[in-house]
Scaffold this active site. Structure first.
Site, PDB file in Angstrom:
ATOM      1  N   ARG A 174      11.217  -5.605  -2.262  1.00 37.61           N
ATOM      2  CA  ARG A 174      11.268  -6.892  -2.986  1.00 37.61           C
ATOM      3  C   ARG A 174      10.451  -6.866  -4.276  1.00 37.61           C
ATOM      4  O   ARG A 174      10.917  -7.302  -5.324  1.00 37.61           O
ATOM      5  CB  ARG A 174      10.700  -8.005  -2.087  1.00 37.61           C
ATOM      6  N   ARG A 264      -1.061   0.046  -2.505  1.00 34.60           N
ATOM      7  CA  ARG A 264      -2.290   0.306  -1.761  1.00 34.60           C
ATOM      8  C   ARG A 264      -3.007   1.488  -2.391  1.00 34.60           C
ATOM      9  O   ARG A 264      -2.360   2.484  -2.778  1.00 34.60           O
ATOM     10  CB  ARG A 264      -1.971   0.635  -0.294  1.00 34.60           C
ATOM     11  N   GLU A 293     -11.546   0.848  -2.094  1.00 34.56           N
ATOM     12  CA  GLU A 293     -11.922  -0.462  -2.626  1.00 34.56           C
ATOM     13  C   GLU A 293     -12.460  -1.339  -1.487  1.00 34.56           C
ATOM     14  O   GLU A 293     -12.059  -1.142  -0.336  1.00 34.56           O
ATOM     15  CB  GLU A 293     -10.700  -1.149  -3.268  1.00 34.56           C
ATOM     16  N   HIS A 313      -7.935  -5.760  -7.289  1.00 33.17           N
ATOM     17  CA  HIS A 313      -6.926  -6.209  -6.315  1.00 33.17           C
ATOM     18  C   HIS A 313      -6.649  -7.717  -6.422  1.00 33.17           C
ATOM     19  O   HIS A 313      -6.939  -8.490  -5.498  1.00 33.17           O
ATOM     20  CB  HIS A 313      -7.362  -5.846  -4.885  1.00 33.17           C
TER      21      HIS A 313
HETATM   22  O1  GLV Z   1      -2.249  -6.714  -1.208  1.00 36.13           O
HETATM   23  C1  GLV Z   1      -2.007  -7.791  -0.855  1.00 36.13           C
HETATM   24  C2  GLV Z   1      -1.377  -8.152   0.380  1.00 36.13           C
HETATM   25  O2  GLV Z   1      -1.119  -7.287   1.222  1.00 36.13           O
HETATM   26  O3  GLV Z   1      -1.128  -9.338   0.555  1.00 36.13           O
END
Ligand code: GLV
Length: 355
Positions: A174, A264, A293, A313
């Site tokens: 998506r 990731r 991280e 992030h």
């Molecule tokens: O990285 C963000 C999530 O997995 O929502």
């Protein structure tokens, strides 16, 4: 005992989402009220006898936690699209359901993915600092200063500009497709993508949807590395994609290509990427996620690379998206406790045969 089902929420996820849980007369909400990470000891103590737990990204859902909850635990709801922090075979073994929050964050992450591609290609990491440190006057305008590869097609007015631009997607779910949707406006002409199974139907659907594209091809990792002007890492995390982008991949990339990782941190080998940037195997990298991280110091080899643009992030960090994720996670935990259909549930059935 009140006879109600206990639901533990380990972060303050906003009044709207908490209201969804509190509105249910059969549920007792136990909330870590601070806007900080709940200590593990608090979670382990409070989860005893709980029917549901709502966690956030990165909180390890392990045997320790499942054992502490005991047999009452029916559902884990994570306020994240990723769920590699959850021991999925273990949940399957205990018939505990797992809710997650896909879709609501697709657009926000696609936005930041495109943003990072441009920030990296156009040297924003390096140049912002110059202004912030008051050094602009030391770098007066000069024809080729701070130039980088253009990630758009210029049209016939510039015969020197490239006429083809290939976007490569490691993972074509998506968020990757929402990223491509945005890149069409910048004139991307060709798409390479990796997928686990044969996806010729997907290629045709994308070509039908975007008639300006010249080609859309499923590729091997090597073909994608060698053929892309910008590579987007948009695969799930976990063991299967660990260091998917390492030295071998980076060495195959074009020297003026850009790498973007908004998936990731573990998908990209940080040391290999730092070396690739230092030795100029590739042009630049835009990262919203980094291995290890959030414990990344200023001395980290990647942080020191001027052509690495690194964000902490924040891919899904728009107010609208975070409210959408929190409310979806709340509805998931309620549905799981009541034994109803969740809005988004991870299919754990593939693990059942292994227990
Ligand atoms: O990285 C963000 C999530 O997995 O929502």
């Amino acid at each position: 005992m009140s006879g109600k089902s206990k639901v533990v929420v380990i972060r303050h996820i906003g009044d709207e989402a908490l209201g969804i849980i509190q509105a249910n007369p059969n549920i007792d909400l136990v909330l870590w009220k601070e806007d900080t990470q709940a200590p593990r000891s608090w979670i382990l103590e409070n989860i005893k006898g709980a029917s549901g737990i709502l966690v956030v990204m990165g909180e390890p859902v392990t045997r320790e936690l499942v054992d502490a909850a005991g047999p009452s635990l029916k559902v884990v709801s994570t306020m994240s699209v990723g769920y590699e922090h959850v021991d999925q075979p273990l949940l399957a073994q205990h018939k505990i359901r797992l809710g997650f929050t896909p879709d609501v964050l697709t657009e926000a992450v696609a936005d930041i993915t495109v943003m990072l591609a441009f920030m990296a290609s156009r040297n924003v990491g390096e140049t912002l600092v110059i202004v912030q440190e008051g050094k602009w006057s030391t770098v007066p305008w000069s024809p080729f200063l701070f130039t980088g590869p253009q990630l758009s097609i210029s049209g016939p007015s510039n015969p020197s500009a490239r006429t083809r631009l290939t976007a490569g997607f490691l993972g074509f779910g998506r968020i990757a497709q929402a990223t491509l949707h945005r890149l069409i406006a910048f004139g991307v002409t060709d798409v390479l993508f990796t997928a686990r199974s044969d996806s010729s139907k997907v290629s045709q659907e994308i070509l039908d949807k975007y008639p300006t594209l010249h080609s859309v091809k499923q590729a091997s990792n090597d073909e994608l590395a060698a053929g892309s002007d910008v590579v987007f890492v948009l695969t799930p995390g976990g063991k299967e994609t660990y260091h998917l982008v390492g030295e071998e991949f980076l060495k195959k990339m074009k020297s003026n290509a850009v790498l973007v990782n908004t998936a990731r941190g573990t998908c990209v080998d940080s040391d290999a990427l730092a070396k690739a940037l230092k030795e100029k195997w590739i042009w630049a990298a835009g990262l919203d996620v980094v291995e290890g991280e959030p414990n990344i110091s200023a001395d980290h080899p990647l942080v020191k690379e001027p052509r690495a643009v690194i964000l902490p992030h924040i891919g899904s960090a728009t107010t609208e998206t975070r409210v959408g994720m929190a409310t979806r996670a709340a509805r998931n935990v309620v549905a799981g406790v009541l034994g109803e259909k969740m809005e988004a549930e991870v299919d754990l059935s593939r693990f059942k045969s292994t227990v």
